[in-house]
Design a protein around this motif. Sequence first.
Motif, PDB file in Angstrom:
ATOM      1  N   MET A   1      48.196  79.965  44.278  1.00  0.00           N
ATOM      2  CA  MET A   1      47.959  80.379  45.446  1.00  0.00           C
ATOM      3  C   MET A   1      46.697  80.650  45.889  1.00  0.00           C
ATOM      4  O   MET A   1      45.665  80.955  45.145  1.00  0.00           O
ATOM      5  N   GLY A   2      46.386  80.269  47.005  1.00  0.00           N
ATOM      6  CA  GLY A   2      44.969  80.514  47.694  1.00  0.00           C
ATOM      7  C   GLY A   2      44.688  79.029  48.461  1.00  0.00           C
ATOM      8  O   GLY A   2      44.363  78.038  47.986  1.00  0.00           O
ATOM      9  N   HIS A   3      45.155  79.080  49.757  1.00  0.00           N
ATOM     10  CA  HIS A   3      45.490  77.866  50.561  1.00  0.00           C
ATOM     11  C   HIS A   3      44.532  77.655  51.388  1.00  0.00           C
ATOM     12  O   HIS A   3      44.167  76.591  51.927  1.00  0.00           O
ATOM     13  N   GLY A   4      43.932  78.509  52.145  1.00  0.00           N
ATOM     14  CA  GLY A   4      43.175  78.673  52.980  1.00  0.00           C
ATOM     15  C   GLY A   4      43.646  78.915  54.443  1.00  0.00           C
ATOM     16  O   GLY A   4      44.890  79.066  54.474  1.00  0.00           O
ATOM     17  N   GLY A   5      42.990  79.159  55.633  1.00  0.00           N
ATOM     18  CA  GLY A   5      43.589  79.482  56.662  1.00  0.00           C
ATOM     19  C   GLY A   5      43.564  80.827  56.770  1.00  0.00           C
ATOM     20  O   GLY A   5      43.110  81.567  56.204  1.00  0.00           O
ATOM     21  N   ASN A   6      44.239  81.043  58.115  1.00  0.00           N
ATOM     22  CA  ASN A   6      44.271  82.548  58.502  1.00  0.00           C
ATOM     23  C   ASN A   6      45.193  83.165  57.736  1.00  0.00           C
ATOM     24  O   ASN A   6      46.052  82.622  56.821  1.00  0.00           O
ATOM     25  N   VAL A   7      45.388  84.497  57.890  1.00  0.00           N
ATOM     26  CA  VAL A   7      46.341  85.235  57.023  1.00  0.00           C
ATOM     27  C   VAL A   7      47.842  84.911  57.123  1.00  0.00           C
ATOM     28  O   VAL A   7      48.472  84.873  56.124  1.00  0.00           O
ATOM     29  N   ILE A   8      48.199  84.467  58.323  1.00  0.00           N
ATOM     30  CA  ILE A   8      49.741  84.301  58.490  1.00  0.00           C
ATOM     31  C   ILE A   8      49.975  82.657  57.966  1.00  0.00           C
ATOM     32  O   ILE A   8      50.961  82.751  57.137  1.00  0.00           O
ATOM     33  N   ALA A   9      49.118  81.765  57.856  1.00  0.00           N
ATOM     34  CA  ALA A   9      49.101  80.344  57.414  1.00  0.00           C
ATOM     35  C   ALA A   9      49.064  80.631  55.864  1.00  0.00           C
ATOM     36  O   ALA A   9      49.918  80.114  55.204  1.00  0.00           O
ATOM     37  N   GLU A  10      48.297  81.736  55.298  1.00  0.00           N
ATOM     38  CA  GLU A  10      48.209  81.711  53.963  1.00  0.00           C
ATOM     39  C   GLU A  10      49.564  82.268  53.311  1.00  0.00           C
ATOM     40  O   GLU A  10      50.198  81.868  52.468  1.00  0.00           O
ATOM     41  N   LEU A  11      50.082  83.339  53.849  1.00  0.00           N
ATOM     42  CA  LEU A  11      51.196  84.051  53.372  1.00  0.00           C
ATOM     43  C   LEU A  11      52.271  83.321  53.610  1.00  0.00           C
ATOM     44  O   LEU A  11      53.290  83.265  52.766  1.00  0.00           O
ATOM     45  N   THR A  12      52.387  82.321  54.778  1.00  0.00           N
ATOM     46  CA  THR A  12      53.604  81.736  54.934  1.00  0.00           C
ATOM     47  C   THR A  12      53.750  80.540  53.941  1.00  0.00           C
ATOM     48  O   THR A  12      54.657  80.146  53.229  1.00  0.00           O
ATOM     49  N   THR A  13      52.620  79.930  53.661  1.00  0.00           N
ATOM     50  CA  THR A  13      52.305  78.803  52.489  1.00  0.00           C
ATOM     51  C   THR A  13      52.833  79.616  51.064  1.00  0.00           C
ATOM     52  O   THR A  13      53.642  78.772  50.271  1.00  0.00           O
ATOM     53  N   ASP A  14      52.432  80.763  50.843  1.00  0.00           N
ATOM     54  CA  ASP A  14      53.168  81.385  49.634  1.00  0.00           C
ATOM     55  C   ASP A  14      54.414  81.718  49.853  1.00  0.00           C
ATOM     56  O   ASP A  14      55.262  81.358  48.838  1.00  0.00           O
ATOM     57  N   HIS A  15      54.984  81.935  50.986  1.00  0.00           N
ATOM     58  CA  HIS A  15      56.552  82.012  50.924  1.00  0.00           C
ATOM     59  C   HIS A  15      57.233  80.919  50.573  1.00  0.00           C
ATOM     60  O   HIS A  15      58.073  80.943  49.846  1.00  0.00           O
ATOM     61  N   ARG A  16      56.780  79.750  51.283  1.00  0.00           N
ATOM     62  CA  ARG A  16      57.245  78.435  50.646  1.00  0.00           C
ATOM     63  C   ARG A  16      57.443  78.087  49.436  1.00  0.00           C
ATOM     64  O   ARG A  16      58.153  77.432  48.726  1.00  0.00           O
ATOM     65  N   GLU A  17      56.305  78.558  48.685  1.00  0.00           N
ATOM     66  CA  GLU A  17      56.057  78.169  47.149  1.00  0.00           C
ATOM     67  C   GLU A  17      57.127  78.906  46.528  1.00  0.00           C
ATOM     68  O   GLU A  17      57.517  78.468  45.639  1.00  0.00           O
ATOM     69  N   VAL A  18      57.166  80.408  46.992  1.00  0.00           N
ATOM     70  CA  VAL A  18      58.280  81.359  46.290  1.00  0.00           C
ATOM     71  C   VAL A  18      59.703  80.811  46.231  1.00  0.00           C
ATOM     72  O   VAL A  18      60.251  80.549  45.461  1.00  0.00           O
ATOM     73  N   GLU A  19      59.830  80.103  47.485  1.00  0.00           N
ATOM     74  CA  GLU A  19      61.198  79.666  47.910  1.00  0.00           C
ATOM     75  C   GLU A  19      61.634  78.426  47.102  1.00  0.00           C
ATOM     76  O   GLU A  19      62.508  78.214  46.507  1.00  0.00           O
ATOM     77  N   LYS A 105      69.614  88.796  42.844  1.00  0.00           N
ATOM     78  CA  LYS A 105      69.280  89.866  43.681  1.00  0.00           C
ATOM     79  C   LYS A 105      67.870  89.892  44.095  1.00  0.00           C
ATOM     80  O   LYS A 105      67.677  90.021  45.333  1.00  0.00           O
ATOM     81  N   VAL A 106      67.045  89.498  43.253  1.00  0.00           N
ATOM     82  CA  VAL A 106      65.710  89.157  43.565  1.00  0.00           C
ATOM     83  C   VAL A 106      65.477  88.300  44.625  1.00  0.00           C
ATOM     84  O   VAL A 106      64.898  88.572  45.692  1.00  0.00           O
ATOM     85  N   VAL A 107      65.915  87.134  44.595  1.00  0.00           N
ATOM     86  CA  VAL A 107      65.978  86.229  45.422  1.00  0.00           C
ATOM     87  C   VAL A 107      66.571  86.489  46.862  1.00  0.00           C
ATOM     88  O   VAL A 107      65.990  86.035  47.973  1.00  0.00           O
ATOM     89  N   SER A 108      67.605  87.314  46.945  1.00  0.00           N
ATOM     90  CA  SER A 108      68.388  87.789  48.059  1.00  0.00           C
ATOM     91  C   SER A 108      67.333  88.490  48.618  1.00  0.00           C
ATOM     92  O   SER A 108      66.947  88.635  50.179  1.00  0.00           O
ATOM     93  N   GLU A 109      66.741  89.611  47.962  1.00  0.00           N
ATOM     94  CA  GLU A 109      65.796  90.581  48.515  1.00  0.00           C
ATOM     95  C   GLU A 109      64.693  89.891  49.103  1.00  0.00           C
ATOM     96  O   GLU A 109      64.145  90.339  50.195  1.00  0.00           O
ATOM     97  N   VAL A 110      63.936  89.002  48.381  1.00  0.00           N
ATOM     98  CA  VAL A 110      62.818  88.411  48.821  1.00  0.00           C
ATOM     99  C   VAL A 110      63.162  87.530  49.994  1.00  0.00           C
ATOM    100  O   VAL A 110      62.446  87.559  50.878  1.00  0.00           O
ATOM    101  N   ARG A 111      63.930  86.889  49.981  1.00  0.00           N
ATOM    102  CA  ARG A 111      64.520  86.016  51.043  1.00  0.00           C
ATOM    103  C   ARG A 111      64.525  86.811  52.463  1.00  0.00           C
ATOM    104  O   ARG A 111      63.958  86.435  53.405  1.00  0.00           O
TER     105      ARG A 111
END
Length: 186
Positions: A1-19, A105-111
């Motif tokens: 993790m650590g992609h660059g860009g603003n906070v929304i782009a950074e966290l959205t990329t994290d979300h995709r990686e976790v998914e 349960k983790v997958v469901s909660e996080v999604r």
Amino acid sequence: MGHGGNVIAELTTDHREVEELFDKVQALPPGDERRREVVDEFTIELVRHSVAEEEYLYPAVREHVPGGGPLADKEISDHATVERLLKELEGMEATDSRFDPLVDKVVSEVREHIADEEQNLFPALAKACSPEALDDLGDKIRAAKKLAPTRPHPSAPDTPPANKLLAPGAGLVDRARDFVTGRGRS
């Protein structure tokens, strides 16, 4: 993790990686030992991501978003639920009868949490903050993830200032444990 860009782009990329990790674990057959490795991978990413959000994102939401306090509180509560589940999974063998239901349960909660952040919190933050403020938050999030713990610590503080003081120390200990055990190297 650590992609660059603003906070929304950074966290959205994290979300995709976790998914992607969720898809990977769910594609493996129940009881497969590789499931344990993937769970360790997504645990590391989720904990680092959550700690960074609690240190910087949610305080910014409280400060800048009208009605942001209850929104941040809900997200922190979601994190606490997932962290308790991850702690329960920690060290559990993939062959344990409780393992697969807990993973589901983790997958469901996080999604659900991801959908809520992306549909509600991120648009509200984007509307309330300047592009420069969002970029600055992205930098802070990336820095926090580098020092954050990699294991769940459900009893640790989840709001500033205590979380900002304790997380780097817990992160150092976690990374040392991970190095010795080989956790997260798959």
